[in-house]
Motif scaffolding. Structure first.
Motif, PDB file in Angstrom:
ATOM      1  N   LYS A   1       0.825  -1.203   0.000  1.00 53.28           N
ATOM      2  CA  LYS A   1       0.000   0.000   0.000  1.00 53.28           C
ATOM      3  C   LYS A   1       0.863   1.258   0.000  1.00 53.28           C
ATOM      4  CE  LYS A   1      -4.009  -2.100   2.254  1.00 53.28           C
ATOM      5  NZ  LYS A   1      -4.986  -2.000   3.373  1.00 53.28           N
ATOM      6  N   MET A   2       0.271   2.351  -0.438  1.00 52.50           N
ATOM      7  CA  MET A   2       0.930   3.641  -0.385  1.00 52.50           C
ATOM      8  C   MET A   2       0.083   4.569   0.482  1.00 52.50           C
ATOM      9  SD  MET A   2       0.176   4.745  -4.366  1.00 52.50           S
ATOM     10  CE  MET A   2       0.867   6.388  -4.244  1.00 52.50           C
ATOM     11  N   VAL A   3       0.756   5.335   1.325  1.00 52.08           N
ATOM     12  CA  VAL A   3       0.075   6.240   2.235  1.00 52.08           C
ATOM     13  C   VAL A   3       0.153   7.654   1.650  1.00 52.08           C
ATOM     14  CG1 VAL A   3      -0.026   7.192   4.567  1.00 52.08           C
ATOM     15  CG2 VAL A   3       0.613   4.795   4.220  1.00 52.08           C
ATOM     16  N   VAL A   4      -0.996   8.253   1.416  1.00 54.29           N
ATOM     17  CA  VAL A   4      -1.042   9.574   0.781  1.00 54.29           C
ATOM     18  C   VAL A   4      -2.108  10.438   1.434  1.00 54.29           C
ATOM     19  CG1 VAL A   4      -0.221   8.802  -1.490  1.00 54.29           C
ATOM     20  CG2 VAL A   4      -2.673   8.742  -0.966  1.00 54.29           C
TER      21      VAL A   4
ATOM     22  N   GLY B   1      -5.025  13.452   0.484  1.00 53.08           N
ATOM     23  CA  GLY B   1      -5.851  13.716  -0.695  1.00 53.08           C
ATOM     24  C   GLY B   1      -5.161  14.641  -1.665  1.00 53.08           C
ATOM     25  N   ASN B   2      -4.430  15.634  -1.141  1.00 52.73           N
ATOM     26  CA  ASN B   2      -3.670  16.537  -2.012  1.00 52.73           C
ATOM     27  C   ASN B   2      -2.602  15.786  -2.783  1.00 52.73           C
ATOM     28  OD1 ASN B   2      -5.072  18.870  -1.373  1.00 52.73           O
ATOM     29  ND2 ASN B   2      -3.680  19.469   0.273  1.00 52.73           N
ATOM     30  N   GLU B   3      -1.891  14.882  -2.098  1.00 48.61           N
ATOM     31  CA  GLU B   3      -0.866  14.086  -2.779  1.00 48.61           C
ATOM     32  C   GLU B   3      -1.489  13.163  -3.813  1.00 48.61           C
ATOM     33  OE1 GLU B   3       2.406  13.838   0.878  1.00 48.61           O
ATOM     34  OE2 GLU B   3       0.835  12.316   0.667  1.00 48.61           O
ATOM     35  N   ALA B   4      -2.678  12.661  -3.530  1.00 53.71           N
ATOM     36  CA  ALA B   4      -3.369  11.794  -4.486  1.00 53.71           C
ATOM     37  C   ALA B   4      -3.710  12.559  -5.761  1.00 53.71           C
ATOM     38  CB  ALA B   4      -4.632  11.215  -3.857  1.00 53.71           C
ATOM     39  N   PHE B   5      -4.168  13.814  -5.609  1.00 57.21           N
ATOM     40  CA  PHE B   5      -4.432  14.620  -6.795  1.00 57.21           C
ATOM     41  C   PHE B   5      -3.142  14.889  -7.554  1.00 57.21           C
ATOM     42  CE2 PHE B   5      -4.511  18.656  -9.064  1.00 57.21           C
ATOM     43  CZ  PHE B   5      -5.620  18.499  -9.879  1.00 57.21           C
TER      44      PHE B   5
ATOM     45  N   GLN C   1      -8.247   7.004  -3.126  1.00 57.60           N
ATOM     46  CA  GLN C   1      -8.102   6.214  -4.349  1.00 57.60           C
ATOM     47  C   GLN C   1      -8.935   6.808  -5.481  1.00 57.60           C
ATOM     48  OE1 GLN C   1      -8.624   1.994  -3.879  1.00 57.60           O
ATOM     49  NE2 GLN C   1      -8.666   1.587  -6.076  1.00 57.60           N
ATOM     50  N   GLU C   2     -10.142   7.218  -5.141  1.00 51.93           N
ATOM     51  CA  GLU C   2     -11.001   7.844  -6.141  1.00 51.93           C
ATOM     52  C   GLU C   2     -10.403   9.167  -6.620  1.00 51.93           C
ATOM     53  OE1 GLU C   2     -15.807   8.534  -6.797  1.00 51.93           O
ATOM     54  OE2 GLU C   2     -15.024   8.345  -4.761  1.00 51.93           O
ATOM     55  N   MET C   3      -9.657   9.828  -5.748  1.00 53.70           N
ATOM     56  CA  MET C   3      -9.004  11.084  -6.137  1.00 53.70           C
ATOM     57  C   MET C   3      -8.004  10.837  -7.267  1.00 53.70           C
ATOM     58  SD  MET C   3      -8.668  14.383  -5.653  1.00 53.70           S
ATOM     59  CE  MET C   3      -9.150  14.900  -4.005  1.00 53.70           C
TER      60      MET C   3
ATOM     61  N   ARG D   1      -4.272   8.383   4.158  1.00 49.86           N
ATOM     62  CA  ARG D   1      -4.944   7.093   3.998  1.00 49.86           C
ATOM     63  C   ARG D   1      -4.069   6.171   3.171  1.00 49.86           C
ATOM     64  NH1 ARG D   1     -11.343   6.237   2.565  1.00 49.86           N
ATOM     65  NH2 ARG D   1     -11.355   3.958   2.595  1.00 49.86           N
ATOM     66  N   SER D   2      -4.125   4.895   3.469  1.00 49.66           N
ATOM     67  CA  SER D   2      -3.389   3.911   2.672  1.00 49.66           C
ATOM     68  C   SER D   2      -4.293   3.408   1.559  1.00 49.66           C
ATOM     69  CB  SER D   2      -2.919   2.745   3.551  1.00 49.66           C
ATOM     70  OG  SER D   2      -4.016   2.120   4.195  1.00 49.66           O
ATOM     71  N   ILE D   3      -3.750   3.359   0.363  1.00 50.67           N
ATOM     72  CA  ILE D   3      -4.502   2.879  -0.798  1.00 50.67           C
ATOM     73  C   ILE D   3      -3.696   1.788  -1.487  1.00 50.67           C
ATOM     74  CG2 ILE D   3      -5.727   5.057  -1.128  1.00 50.67           C
ATOM     75  CD1 ILE D   3      -3.795   5.804  -3.319  1.00 50.67           C
ATOM     76  N   PRO D   4      -4.341   0.871  -2.194  1.00 49.07           N
ATOM     77  CA  PRO D   4      -3.646  -0.284  -2.793  1.00 49.07           C
ATOM     78  C   PRO D   4      -2.653   0.133  -3.879  1.00 49.07           C
ATOM     79  CG  PRO D   4      -5.930  -0.203  -3.523  1.00 49.07           C
ATOM     80  CD  PRO D   4      -5.799   0.824  -2.452  1.00 49.07           C
ATOM     81  N   TYR D   5      -1.389  -0.084  -3.609  1.00 50.13           N
ATOM     82  CA  TYR D   5      -0.328   0.360  -4.518  1.00 50.13           C
ATOM     83  C   TYR D   5      -0.389  -0.358  -5.865  1.00 50.13           C
ATOM     84  CZ  TYR D   5       4.372   1.124  -6.386  1.00 50.13           C
ATOM     85  OH  TYR D   5       5.440   1.444  -7.197  1.00 50.13           O
ATOM     86  N   ASP D   6      -0.474  -1.684  -5.830  1.00 54.83           N
ATOM     87  CA  ASP D   6      -0.438  -2.459  -7.075  1.00 54.83           C
ATOM     88  C   ASP D   6      -1.640  -2.141  -7.971  1.00 54.83           C
ATOM     89  OD1 ASP D   6       1.930  -3.668  -6.360  1.00 54.83           O
ATOM     90  OD2 ASP D   6       0.956  -5.409  -5.440  1.00 54.83           O
ATOM     91  N   GLU D   7      -2.800  -1.962  -7.352  1.00 54.24           N
ATOM     92  CA  GLU D   7      -4.010  -1.654  -8.115  1.00 54.24           C
ATOM     93  C   GLU D   7      -3.900  -0.285  -8.795  1.00 54.24           C
ATOM     94  OE1 GLU D   7      -8.785  -0.980  -7.301  1.00 54.24           O
ATOM     95  OE2 GLU D   7      -7.605  -2.159  -5.874  1.00 54.24           O
TER      96      GLU D   7
END
Length: 386
Positions: free
Chosen positions: A10-13, A15-19, A151-153, A184-190
């Motif tokens: 997983k990657m921890v980001v 919301g700003n980093e996700a964008f 993740q949706e971001m 939040r942690s989101i699935p890295y591979d996905e």
């Protein structure tokens, strides 16, 4: 003896980093911003990654310069984006209309906080939905998206850049302090698999044309070929005036109607080709209580649905990510059961999504959960309504 448990990477980001991550993956080549809480994390992230990504990152003198420089980059043919909060967006709206009439794609990231004016800059709210939808003078199409989680971001940011290019218009991605600055942690591979498969859709962008080229050519879908400037024997104007098909200024009533109608046809094309109906959490067929919301409300709504199930009660949640424009007929199917109790849930005092649905679809809400003290919604507020 403890055994090692394998779990997905997983990657921890934030919301700003996700964008920011999604913008890099979407091949955004120019990002401009003036620091404004809670959107500033995007600026610092893309600036830190600049040497690796090659993205031009500009910390401009004000928000007017921010969006106009980004439109210049878009005119030159690269994907561009800006980021701000409500007060900064207020300074951008004139140039947003410039994007509308020149039909230049741009992605605008808005991270909301309580207003008006300075308000409570380090707290959260969802009070700029209608401002984003109606931002800019005059009538022109735009698209408004609102990710519900990190993740949706990433995923909707990729989509935002495609939609901006395909329809040659501003696409606004809505966030808020809660989503922007929480980790939040989101699935890295996905995520990596989606990015690896992703191919930017530049729409009708063309690199060359002959002397017959018309920038604002009448088309059935409302979208005209967009030429990267600098070619041999090709010329067109892209300014703030109404124009003929070839870009020259006009005040003809006939030509005005043609161009307004052409731009408006993009909405119909978008609704046919790219609009996605709201998702649901929980069993909406069994549920007698259905909550309705958008953006960061998704997280707490998901927890509320789980809590209700533990209590032996079936509850569902309708989550809007594609907020504007809306397909009236598709939306109505989600609210067709009059025996259910539909409850609007928003982080604002006026129920702005509710107003939008009433205006666009004809749906009204008698029951609402509205929180506007700067704090995020709580599971308990949902449970009290069941």
């Amino acid at each position: 003896m403890l055994t090692k448990k394998e779990s997905p990477k997983k990657m921890v980001v934030t919301g700003n980093e996700a964008f920011a991550y999604g913008a890099v993956a979407a091949d955004c080549r120019f990002y401009s911003a003036y620091p404004m809480t809670p959107s500033s994390g995007v600026l610092t992230s893309v600036a830190a990654w600049g040497k690796k990504t090659g993205m031009v990152v500009r910390h401009a003198e004000d928000e007017i310069a921010v969006i106009n420089s980004a439109l210049g980059a878009s005119f030159a043919g690269v994907r561009s984006s800006v980021g701000t909060s409500g007060g900064g967006f207020a300074l951008m709206v004139e140039a947003l209309s410039m994007s509308g009439i020149t039909e230049l794609p741009i992605v605008v990231f808005i991270s909301q906080r309580p207003g008006p004016a300075t308000g409570m800059p380090t707290w959260t709210e969802q009070a700029e939905l209608l401002f984003a939808i109606h931002g800019g003078h005059g009538e022109f199409p735009k698209i408004v998206l609102a990710p519900g989680d990190h993740q949706e971001m990433v995923e909707l940011t990729l989509q935002a850049f495609d939609l901006a290019d395909i329809y040659q218009l501003p696409v606004i991605v809505m966030s808020d302090m809660l989503l922007s600055e929480s980790h939040r942690s989101i699935p890295y591979d996905e995520i990596q698999a989606k990015i690896k498969k992703y191919i930017p859709n530049r729409g009708k962008l063309v690199s060359s044309a002959d002397e017959s080229y018309k920038r604002y050519l009448m088309t059935d879908d409302g979208v005209s070929p967009r030429l990267v400037p600098g070619g041999v024997k090709t010329f067109y104007q892209a300014n703030s005036y109404e124009h003929l098909e070839d870009g020259h200024t006009t005040e003809s009533d006939v030509e005005r109607i043609k161009q307004v109608d052409k731009r408006a046809r993009k909405i119909k094309t978008y609704l046919s080709n790219h609009f996605i109906i709201p998702t649901t959490i929980g069993d909406i067929q069994k549920a007698q209580t259905v909550f309705v919301g958008w953006g960061s409300t998704k997280g707490v709504a998901n927890e509320a649905v789980k809590k209700a199930k533990e209590m032996g009660k079936d509850v569902a949640y309708i989550h809007f990510s594609y907020l504007y424009p809306l397909d009236k007929n598709k939306i109505k199917t989600l609210f067709s059961d009059s025996s259910k109790q539909y409850i609007l849930v928003e982080n604002n005092s006026e129920g702005q999504l509710g107003k939008l649905l009433q205006m666009e679809v004809g749906i009204s809400f008698e029951n609402k959960i509205l929180r506007y003290d700067g704090r995020p919604l709580a599971v308990e507020q949902f449970i009290e309504k069941i």
